[in-house]
Design an enzyme around this catalytic site. Structure first.
Site, PDB file in Angstrom:
ATOM      1  N   ASP A  31       6.532   2.150  -0.699  1.00  8.96           N
ATOM      2  CA  ASP A  31       5.297   2.668  -1.280  1.00  8.96           C
ATOM      3  C   ASP A  31       4.795   3.826  -0.419  1.00  8.96           C
ATOM      4  OD1 ASP A  31       2.932   1.235  -3.296  1.00  8.96           O
ATOM      5  OD2 ASP A  31       2.350   2.870  -1.935  1.00  8.96           O
ATOM      6  N   HIS A 101       6.034  -2.160 -12.280  1.00 10.02           N
ATOM      7  CA  HIS A 101       6.572  -2.236 -10.918  1.00 10.02           C
ATOM      8  C   HIS A 101       6.003  -3.463 -10.237  1.00 10.02           C
ATOM      9  CE1 HIS A 101       2.881   0.134 -10.874  1.00 10.02           C
ATOM     10  NE2 HIS A 101       2.638  -0.421  -9.690  1.00 10.02           N
TER      11      HIS A 101
END
Ligand code: 5GP
Ligand code: ZN
Length: 115
Positions: A31, A101
């Site tokens: 991320d 996701h």
């Protein structure tokens, strides 16, 4: 494939990222704004906007995502201590990217319940 979707662009290779994992169904990468020492996103290659858009044909995909999460947690060394797999669905849950996701978080004590 959605032309204005950041995760589709990553899946197509149009935006380069260092992949932690990729196969014919999913990819995983760090991320950009990590919320834990280990914070990966596990993302189907198919453009599915939210959990609510899952269909019967995606049944094995979702199971596969969880198997990939467990494999990556073991590889990262966070499996024994504990980790979290999170999917945010729609705005009140904090979804900001409209391509399904799953966050894989670990490497610190994770509070519960989440805020
Ligand atoms: P959501 O808020 O939708 O559950 O999670 C979206 C996540 O995608 C956020 O944690 C955000 O930091 C991450 N993200 C957004 N754009 C990018 C990007 O271009 N690259 C990477 N690696 N992560 C991104
Ligand atoms: Zn997409």
């Amino acid at each position: 494939m959605s032309t204005d979707c950041i995760f589709c662009k990553i899946a197509q290779g149009d935006i380069p990222v260092e992949l932690a994992y990729k196969d014919d169904q999913v990819m995983a990468f760090r991320d950009i704004a990590p919320q834990a020492p280990h914070h990966l996103l596990i993302v189907p290659l198919e453009h599915i906007p939210t959990t609510l858009d899952l269909e019967e044909k995606h049944r094995t995909l979702v199971g596969h995502i969880y198997l990939v999460a467990a494999k990556l947690a073991r590889e990262l060394g966070i499996a024994e201590d504990g980790f979290r797999v999170v999917n945010n669905c729609n705005e009140a849950a904090g979804q900001t990217v409209w391509h399904l996701h799953f966050h894989l978080l670990g490497g610190r004590d994770l509070s519960w319940p989440p805020g």
